[in-house]
Write an enzyme that holds these catalytic residues in place. Structure first.
Site, PDB file in Angstrom:
ATOM      1  N   ASP A 146       0.933  -1.132   0.208  1.00 19.09           N
ATOM      2  CA  ASP A 146      -0.124  -0.048  -0.011  1.00 19.09           C
ATOM      3  C   ASP A 146       0.714   1.309  -0.121  1.00 19.09           C
ATOM      4  OD1 ASP A 146      -3.097   0.848   1.740  1.00 19.09           O
ATOM      5  OD2 ASP A 146      -1.526   2.251   0.857  1.00 19.09           O
ATOM      6  N   ASP A 183      -3.739   2.690  -5.474  1.00 21.44           N
ATOM      7  CA  ASP A 183      -2.391   2.775  -4.617  1.00 21.44           C
ATOM      8  C   ASP A 183      -2.193   1.421  -3.727  1.00 21.44           C
ATOM      9  OD1 ASP A 183      -4.480   2.754  -2.770  1.00 21.44           O
ATOM     10  OD2 ASP A 183      -3.214   4.330  -1.541  1.00 21.44           O
ATOM     11  N   GLU A 184      -2.738   0.380  -4.270  1.00 22.64           N
ATOM     12  CA  GLU A 184      -2.624  -0.993  -3.486  1.00 22.64           C
ATOM     13  C   GLU A 184      -2.391  -2.061  -4.383  1.00 22.64           C
ATOM     14  OE1 GLU A 184      -5.579  -1.636   0.038  1.00 22.64           O
ATOM     15  OE2 GLU A 184      -6.290   0.128  -0.987  1.00 22.64           O
TER      16      GLU A 184
END
Length: 427
Positions: free
Chosen positions: A9, A104-105
């Site tokens: 993350d 974003d992960e």
DNA sequence: TCTGGGGTCCTAGGACCC
DNA sequence: TCTGGGGTCCTAGGACCC
């Protein structure tokens, strides 16, 4: 050892993106605003410490922002999307089994001993930082839900240096005890309240409830979450991105619209944007939904409505979709209101190559339309959005978003490319 | 003056059918 | 006092995620 899930993350992703190309920001508090400069949607650690809260309206935090010299940016999704691609490309190096979960992960599946996967996680952190400039945190566990939990806990533990491995110490049960139910992946605001009412406050307590109780109160989705908390995997890795089942483009306006013509231009623009997303995933839409809203924050007459219009045959041809959306808008538009937001959603999505032939055009007409759309998309992708657009969208866009603090598109526009200045060497 | 945007899945209940 | 029994499909609303 069975396979391990890693959740990687990006830390404070949007704020970190802004920092990559402006090193002066490295130690300064940074926040990023939502579209229209409305709310705060990302904060650097320093901004969190200063007391800036997530999701709060920007104007309400203005004083705090000034007091702490916080650097403010309008959302620059072109930049964030490109930075996301770079991070994901980097992660691919570490496992062929990867699921891009959000901008974003990513989940990765890793194998090896507890020590080996932990080394791998540290290597991931170092490499992503070095290749892209983005700091990341890695959580390791036997299920996706536990990897998520590990990630959440790692961010709270400075000693972890960005990696927490639930296959190692501290023991799993200690960790679950320190994880509040609201921080569990799959438990939101409402379920957290319900659980608290039943005296369940942390993940360990939740894992102790019976399957029957969980299913009754949190449906099968909740049962999956709890099973995973106990260490039994039941949510698999999604290797390829499935096409969306619905697509939406909606915006708040920079200033309210009263005029039918202007609202029609906004709706046409949102339709064109949704249509491009549609073609990018190779789909055609059978239904067009249009909605218009006034601002519930304002003390004035309110009117919200939506209308769904079916197409004679599923289509990805923007002019057909704009016509359909305009018809839907006609059904719901009422003069005399200050409209603040509108949107266009497509549903009933099918693969574009399986579309039923329409009555007049037949196959030949369809192929021509598709060729035109391919050309339009190609031009707009290479020369910038809206290089080619439809007359129905209008040219003025008086309603366009406020973006007063927009950073340059450092990575996707030649004009915005950062310039490195050579310095005279010290003598 | 100013309050984001874009998705998924599950369930209950009604409509409808035999 | 009784007022069939199942099955499917659709939709609205509620929950969640980022």
């Amino acid at each position: 050892m069975e396979t391990a899930f890693a959740l990687v993350d990006c830390n404070n992703f949007y704020a970190s993106c802004e920092r990559v190309f402006d090193p002066r920001l490295a130690k300064l508090p940074v926040v990023v605003l939502s579209n229209n400069d409305g709310c705060i949607i990302a904060r650097s650690e320093e901004a969190k410490v200063a007391g800036i809260r997530m999701g709060e309206p920007f104007f309400e935090q203005q004083e705090l922002i000034d007091r702490h010299g916080i650097q403010v940016f309008s959302a620059n999704f072109t930049l964030y999307g490109d930075m996301s691609n770079r991070v994901m490309e980097t992660l691919k190096q570490f496992s062929p089994q990867m699921e891009i979960y959000s901008i974003d992960e990513a989940f990765l599946s890793l194998s090896g001993t507890a020590g080996q996967i932990e080394n791998c996680a540290r290597e991931i952190r170092r490499t992503v930082r070095q290749w892209t400039g983005i700091p990341v945190t890695v959580g390791l566990g036997p299920t996706k839900t536990l990897a998520k939990a590990a990630n959440k806990l790692a961010k709270r533990m400075p000693d972890s240096k960005g990696v927490l491995n639930l296959f190692r110490d501290p023991a799993l049960n200690d960790c679950l005890e320190r994880l509040a139910v609201k921080d569990i992946w799959g438990v939101g605001f409402r379920y957290a309240k319900l659980l608290n009412r039943h005296g369940i406050h942390n993940a360990r307590q939740l894992a102790g409830k019976s399957d029957r109780w969980i299913k009754q109160n949190m449906t099968v989705t909740g049962l999956r979450t709890v099973t995973e908390l106990k260490g039994e995997p039941c949510i698999g890795l999604e290797h390829f991105t499935r096409p969306r089942k619905s697509l939406l483009t909606s915006r708040s306006f920079g200033k309210p619209i009263r005029d039918r013509i202007e609202l029609g231009q906004a709706v046409a623009s949102f339709t064109a944007a949704s249509a491009e997303k549609l073609r990018r995933q190779g789909s055609a839409a059978a239904y067009v939904h249009v909605f218009i809203e006034t601002s519930s924050f304002r003390d004035e007459p309110q009117y919200n409505n939506f209308f769904t219009q079916g197409l004679p045959a599923a289509s990805s041809y923007t002019p057909d979709l704009i016509k359909c959306a305009a018809g839907a808008l006609d059904k719901i538009f009422k003069p005399g209101y200050n409209f603040k937001r509108a949107g266009v959603m497509f549903s009933g999505l099918v693969p574009d190559n399986q579309v039923q032939l329409d009555m007049e055009g037949g196959r030949e007409g369809t192929e021509q339309k598709q060729a035109v759309m391919r050309a339009v998309d190609r031009i707009n992708r290479s020369r910038g959005r809206n290089t080619v657009f439809y007359a129905a969208q209008g040219a003025d866009r008086p309603w366009k978003m406020r973006q007063l603090k927009l950073s340059p598109r450092y990575t996707t526009s030649w004009a915005d490319l950062p310039v490195a200045q050579a310095q005279e060497p010290d003598r």
